[in-house]
Write an enzyme that holds these catalytic residues in place. Sequence first.
Site, PDB file in Angstrom:
ATOM      1  N   HIS A 244       4.297   6.427   9.929  1.00 15.70           N
ATOM      2  CA  HIS A 244       2.939   7.105  10.354  1.00 15.70           C
ATOM      3  C   HIS A 244       2.980   7.100  11.900  1.00 15.70           C
ATOM      4  CE1 HIS A 244       0.689   7.400   6.483  1.00 15.70           C
ATOM      5  NE2 HIS A 244       1.596   6.551   6.294  1.00 15.70           N
TER       6      HIS A 244
ATOM      7  N   GLY B 170       0.834  -0.907   0.048  1.00 15.23           N
ATOM      8  CA  GLY B 170       0.026  -0.084  -0.007  1.00 15.23           C
ATOM      9  C   GLY B 170       0.825   1.318  -0.063  1.00 15.23           C
ATOM     10  N   GLN B 171       1.983   1.086  -0.098  1.00  9.90           N
ATOM     11  CA  GLN B 171       2.805   2.333  -0.424  1.00  9.90           C
ATOM     12  C   GLN B 171       2.792   3.061  -1.513  1.00  9.90           C
ATOM     13  OE1 GLN B 171       6.979   1.840   0.350  1.00  9.90           O
ATOM     14  NE2 GLN B 171       7.598   3.843   0.472  1.00  9.90           N
ATOM     15  N   THR B 172       2.494   4.527  -1.328  1.00 10.00           N
ATOM     16  CA  THR B 172       1.849   5.431  -2.628  1.00 10.00           C
ATOM     17  C   THR B 172       3.015   6.262  -2.804  1.00 10.00           C
ATOM     18  OG1 THR B 172       0.635   6.876  -1.027  1.00 10.00           O
ATOM     19  CG2 THR B 172      -0.594   4.994  -2.302  1.00 10.00           C
ATOM     20  N   VAL B 173       3.933   6.764  -1.821  1.00 14.08           N
ATOM     21  CA  VAL B 173       4.909   7.745  -1.986  1.00 14.08           C
ATOM     22  C   VAL B 173       6.247   7.014  -1.721  1.00 14.08           C
ATOM     23  CG1 VAL B 173       5.903   9.789  -1.373  1.00 14.08           C
ATOM     24  CG2 VAL B 173       3.450   9.707  -1.490  1.00 14.08           C
TER      25      VAL B 173
ATOM     26  N   HIS C 280       8.557   6.742   5.127  1.00 17.99           N
ATOM     27  CA  HIS C 280       8.021   7.529   6.213  1.00 17.99           C
ATOM     28  C   HIS C 280       7.170   6.663   6.968  1.00 17.99           C
ATOM     29  CE1 HIS C 280       5.277   7.224   2.717  1.00 17.99           C
ATOM     30  NE2 HIS C 280       4.047   7.291   3.649  1.00 17.99           N
TER      31      HIS C 280
END
Length: 759
Positions: free
Chosen positions: A101, A92-95, A99
């Site tokens: 959360h 589910g990593q989009t960028v 990083h």
Amino acid sequence: MRMANSPFLEIPSEDWIASNDQAFAVFDGFPVSVGHSLVITRRVVPTWFDATADEQSALMDLVNVVKRKLDETLQPKPDGYNVGFNAGDAAGQTVPHLHIHVIPRYTGDVDDPRGGVRHVIPREGNYLKDAPAEPAGGNAKFAPTLSVGYPHSPLWEQLSWRIAGAHAVDALASFVQSSGLAVIEEQLFEALRSGARVRILVSDYLYISAPKALRTLVGWCELAAEEFDNERLQVRLIETAKLPTEPESFHPKAWRIIEGSRDFISVGSSNLSKAALVSGVEWNLLSASTTSEPSHLQFSAAFDSLWQVASPLTAALVESYAESAAKYRQKHFLPEADDVQEIPDPRPWQVDALASLARVREAGHSRALVAVATGMGKTWLAAFDACQFGEEIGRRPRVLIIAHRAHILAQAEAVLSRLLDHRFESSSTAWYIGNQSDLSSELVVASIQKLSRPEGVQRLAEQHFDYVIMDEVHHAQAPSYRRVLAKLDCDFALGLTATPERTDGVDVATIFDDNLAYHASIGEGIAEEALVPFHYVGIKDTVDFRQIPWRNGRFDLAELEQRVARSERMDRLWSTMEKHPADRTLLFCCSRRHAVFARDWLASHGVSAAAVFSGDGSDPYGDSLERLRTGNLQALCVVDMFNEGLDIPAVDRVVMLRPTESKVIFLQQLGRGLRASEGKSRLLVIDFVGNHRIFAQRIIHLLSSLPSRFPRRTIATCSSQHADRSRRRRPVCRQAISFRQANNRRWLATSDDSAPAAQ
């Protein structure tokens, strides 16, 4: 999955909320909760697994910084956090820039949060057997189960842990007996202390409800009203002849228990008696849910409907009921319901204590003190001696019970009335509590708060009692106790306490003419196998307690909390826990935040843990107790709980994470784990031995717990490997202290290799 530029790098540094050499933190542009933050590497790194060890360490350091900032700035303060990252498209990593959360969580933000980050695959989110998560919506439905009673599944096993941690309890029974109240008393008052609202509905159907039990319920309501408030515990009587439906019978038996978002109901055949709850074959259908189930809503509506037509239970109503019941039984020749309550034989230590108390009276003394370790049965000792006193004077003695806590008075009344009624003629109980001001009965139960008021003291001076019991008398130096003692007219007064010393150093025995008739120590309980042996391990503390302000006999809480909530202290604890394994651990913490810190730290090391305390942010109380009891939870971090009250016999390790300023509290906390339990051979005690003067008393406390009637030999050695020269010269406890006794039982106290000598 690499990228030359990252949208995170476009965020100006003035918008950062924290930073270090390797990473920075910002608020998420699309937060899932208030305060949702991102911790990002300064270097464009695709995933966690591509980062260097230094970058990973810097990220986690910054996570802690962000968490502290959010705790300090957000109102209300977060109750928990989800912390994690996605690595790769499939996750589910989009960028594609690493990083982490940091997501604040709040009690009630979802119906059932259990499973946490596991909800990335919804059907696998909640793995708990009794609470399978639904594929969508996050709500949990619990498969209905059947409790068939003794011996496989007594109803009380399902109710007890739920009641103790409940926010609301509704109970409906067609009749109530004293034995049933004895079963529910401890957990019921534990729930009341925790803020629960309790409503109990009973009926006059066939006049089976025992008048004595109804009088007890009236007393409980007064106890709850005085210590808590008038709405906390309410009891009503359904007068079946006045029901608008005019039913030919009235047989409902049901419970509803609410804890947080979890709603539990039980409907079946169990009335409020010991046989129905514990030892009989009774069928009850159990249902629990975090959704608005139609059956639960119907239960609530039906209960409220009956509640509205029922009459508040008062002393006058009970007496009217008792008269009607007597007439009904004469006319219909119905025997009273069998409600036999077992009377235990005195334990060996109680036999010795009774003989000592008899000798005190033979010597002409009218006051005596008995110090009884937690879990040894001091209330039963008082009951046995009251009966012994009655045999000395040839009649039922007139007894007054005085204490400061509702649950202590309720327990004492149950035990004294049971034994006195068994040995002598039956008598009712009078209550001098709340709105009740009766001092006329053969057994009177009084709160020190009401009795010490001017009117109470004046009325007390007009009364004579044969025997007076004052429980928890380490409070007896308070002005209220002194006023009562000055006016007390009695033939004999017995003081009960866990320790003769108060926290202010006053010797309570002086109040009782220096007659310490008996001291039932922890050692006696171990010798009689009512308690288990303990193994004490002291480890060096990393906190310099000399630097923490000492105010009003205790450490400054804010400063203490900051000092003890440190990872290096927990690292030392973890090393000791690995050396001394156990199944169920109770950790005593100094504050709510400290308990949450300890829970989260243990969880990060693979230990299933919960933090339980009064107020917001606590893990579910009853559920946590049950999971610990059944072994599904390994550790429970608590604050100002379990010093007195509810026991968890299966606990086999206690950890003193807070510096305990009081011998009383230290021994009470030690006692929480000493109760015997099937398969439990000993209790492990892990204690931080610091450099504050309080800790020099630890071994003295342990020595005082040994049996007084057995000879003992102590061996004290000091290891010079880690001790400075000045300490080597002192005869101090260092490497090991062993206590051996005539019956070959053993208590062992050891120190971690890094611990200092006691000073």
